[in-house]
Structure formats: C-alpha cells, structure tokens
Motif scaffolding. Structure first.
Motif, mmCIF file in Angstrom:
data_model
loop_
_atom_site.group_PDB
_atom_site.id
_atom_site.type_symbol
_atom_site.label_atom_id
_atom_site.label_comp_id
_atom_site.label_asym_id
_atom_site.label_seq_id
_atom_site.Cartn_x
_atom_site.Cartn_y
_atom_site.Cartn_z
ATOM 1 N N ASP A 109 0.880 -1.290 -0.047
ATOM 2 C CA ASP A 109 0.123 0.025 0.184
ATOM 3 C C ASP A 109 0.651 1.256 -0.022
ATOM 4 N N THR A 121 3.012 6.630 -1.791
ATOM 5 C CA THR A 121 1.589 7.158 -1.509
ATOM 6 C C THR A 121 1.228 7.726 -0.204
ATOM 7 N N LEU A 123 -1.227 7.332 2.164
ATOM 8 C CA LEU A 123 -2.326 6.005 2.618
ATOM 9 C C LEU A 123 -3.665 6.507 2.870
ATOM 10 N N ASP A 167 -3.913 3.863 -1.693
ATOM 11 C CA ASP A 167 -3.185 2.382 -1.342
ATOM 12 C C ASP A 167 -2.828 1.778 -2.396
ATOM 13 N N GLY A 169 -2.712 -1.329 -3.055
ATOM 14 C CA GLY A 169 -3.574 -2.460 -3.096
ATOM 15 C C GLY A 169 -4.695 -2.182 -4.138
ATOM 16 N N ASP A 170 -5.023 -0.866 -4.364
ATOM 17 C CA ASP A 170 -6.013 -0.407 -5.510
ATOM 18 C C ASP A 170 -5.390 -0.109 -6.960
ATOM 19 N N ARG A 185 -9.973 4.304 0.185
ATOM 20 C CA ARG A 185 -8.679 4.455 0.550
ATOM 21 C C ARG A 185 -7.931 5.396 -0.625
ATOM 22 N N THR A 186 -8.598 5.268 -1.826
ATOM 23 C CA THR A 186 -7.921 5.645 -2.990
ATOM 24 C C THR A 186 -8.929 6.840 -3.665
ATOM 25 N N HIS A 226 -9.816 -3.372 -1.370
ATOM 26 C CA HIS A 226 -9.212 -2.925 -2.404
ATOM 27 C C HIS A 226 -9.584 -3.353 -3.872
ATOM 28 N N CYS A 323 -0.468 -7.950 -0.902
ATOM 29 C CA CYS A 323 -0.241 -7.005 0.043
ATOM 30 C C CYS A 323 0.983 -7.161 0.877
#
Length: 330
Positions: A109, A121, A123, A167, A169-170, A185-186, A226, A323
C-alpha cells in the motif's frame, strides 16, 4: 538500532542484486512483459501489534463467525512461508517491523513502482501514514531513479482541503495497463497523481496516458477493501476475478474484455488475489478446490509456474498475498 539493521539489510540486498544480475546476464529469447525479471522485492516483518491492525472487510475464505480471531504465531508462519517462496524467484529485502503501526507488513500500500519510477503514496487510512518513510528510504537506496512523493503534493480541490491519497492495493499494473481503483482508500486525485507521474515520465517505459485507467468504486470499499482484493493478473492478458455479480461489475468497470483480457472466474474471492513474479504465480492455498483447479489449468495453459501459499490468517486483517510485498525492477 533500527537504522543499523536497515543499512545492513540494504547492503545485503544490493549484494544479492549484483549476484542475480550476473546470473541473468543472458535472458531467454522468450522473455516478454509477463516474464520480465523483477530484481528485488520489499517486504516487512510482522509486528507484535498486528492483532490490532485495522479491519474494514474480512476477506477470509472461511465464513465461520470465529474466523476473525487471529493467531500471531500462525500469521507469522504463513508470512514466513510466503517470503520463502518469493525468495525462490527474487531477492527479497524484509524491513524490520514498526510496532506503532500494526498494518505495516502490508507494504504494497505504501508505493506504486514501474521500472525506474516509483510513487510514494499518501495512505488512505490516517493511522497508517507513518509506515511510508522507511519504504521511501529503501527504494531510494536501492537505486530507483525517479521517486515522487504523493504526500508532498499541495494539489487538491479548490479549497485545498482534499488531498490525493492512494493505497497500492488499489493499483494493478498488468504490463499493458495501470488500473487504479477508486475506494475508501484511493481517491480521484490519487489516480491523477499516478497518471502524472507515470505517463509524463519516459523512464516508466511503455505507459501512455490512455494506459492509466481509473476504475470506479463499484466493489472496492464496498464488497472488498481494495481493487486487488477482487481482481489480479497472472500475465499481461489474463486476470483472476470472482464469479457472480462482484466479478461482473468489476470486470465491466475495467472494460476488461474490450481491453483484451481473459478472465478466469473463481468461486472463492480470496483466491482471486495472486502474485506473479518472473513468470511464476504465487496463489492462495484456499480450501476451495474448484478455484485451485481453475488456477492450475490457467497457469499450465500459459506455461506459468505455480505455487500455492496460505495467507488465510493475514486475510483476517484484510491482507492477501499481494499486500505482503512490493516487486521492483532496478
């Protein structure tokens, strides 16, 4: 101290990189985007505080009511097994844990990296933002040429109150497209920051502005945490996605078929998260035999290596295989 340990880890990793470079000096003529060699991975040890990690969506394959009870011992064992498998394919730098940040093992992330360009990023969950600095230090010392820090952006809405956040993860880079999922989160500003960093930088290689695609928040932040909780790639033309409405919606939002992707549909959502490193797939060792069989067939047809790794204990804290590492080419 922590700084000395970090320095030693980086020195060791650089030595492994030099050895790997010599070993791979004559790459196969069959090398493609899919099989391009990652040269190093970054991971992080699990902190004792992991039991207090943030949980927004419990993504375990196990649907029992007590499935959220986490064993730190089992989580560390599964994480160790994952890193052992990863190290068979790429040198892996494992950073020390950050006890004040229970989610810190989910290093994916903190960064989005393609070739010699990386974005650090901001977060999406405020409690996690202290995880980023040590990752930024690591990628700089490993030799990433172009490092852009989303946290330094002053851009936002007209009032300057909304800042870009993301993140990793996205974010899914398939080798042809960079898909950026909007979620809790994004946000769109995070997507725009990524687009500016990668499309405007020749060092990032093959990406054009049209290759960087915003995916609406159709499942991320809703059914799953995500984008990559629901869909990942195993090569530049094949993705894993859930059966049913969740998979239908996310694939439609990505325009996956129109963009030339085959979708392997799986009944188990957690099984849709897989890592591909240098032509080898690390997939979830889920209790769903149908999902495993379909992944096996897909990898065999595409001449990809395959290893199943269990991350079910990490999934109780919204974790999955992707992750737990960041793959770099430096």
């Amino acid at each position: 101290g922590t700084n000395q340990k970090m320095s030693l880890l980086l020195q060791t990793s650089k030595l492994m990189l030099r050895r790997a470079s010599c070993a791979n000096a004559a790459p196969s003529s069959h090398t493609t985007i899919r099989r391009s060699r990652h040269t190093v991975a970054i991971a992080r040890e699990i902190p004792n505080s992991f039991l207090h990690a943030v949980v927004a969506h419990h993504s375990s394959s196990d649907q029992d009511d007590d499935a959220g009870v986490v064993s730190l011992t089992l989580a560390r064992s599964q994480h160790h097994d994952y890193l052992s498998q990863l190290r068979k394919h790429v040198p892996t730098l494992c950073l020390p844990p950050l006890e004040s940040h229970p989610d810190c093992l989910f290093v994916e992330d903190t960064i989005v990296a393609i070739g010699d360009t990386a974005v650090i990023t901001r977060l999406g969950h405020e409690s996690r933002r202290g995880e980023v600095d040590s990752v930024k230090d690591a990628v700089r010392q490993l030799g990433i040429a172009n490092v852009y820090d989303m946290r330094e952006s002053t851009g936002g809405d007209d009032d300057g109150e909304i800042l870009p956040m993301c993140d990793g993860g996205d974010v899914m880079y398939t080798g042809r497209h960079l898909f950026v999922g909007q979620s809790d989160r994004t946000n769109h500003l995070g997507y725009q920051f990524l687009k500016d960093a990668f499309a405007n930088n020749e060092g990032s290689g093959i990406l054009r502005a049209d290759d960087i695609i915003s995916v609406p928040p159709v499942v991320a932040g809703k059914e799953v945490l995500h984008l990559k909780s629901a869909v990942t790639h195993i090569d530049e033309c094949t993705v894993l996605a859930p059966e049913g409405i969740v998979g239908d919606v996310v694939l439609d939002a990505m325009k996956a078929r129109e963009r030339g992707y085959d979708a392997i549909r799986l009944p188990d959502v957690l099984s849709c998260n897989a890592v591909v490193v240098s032509g080898h797939v690390l997939a979830q060792d889920a209790p769903c035999d149908v999902s495993k069989e379909r992944i096996e067939i897909a990898c065999r047809e595409r001449k990809l290596g395959l290893t199943f790794v269990d991350s079910s204990e990490l999934a109780k804290k919204d974790g999955a295989l992707t992750c737990c590492s960041v793959l770099l080419s430096v």
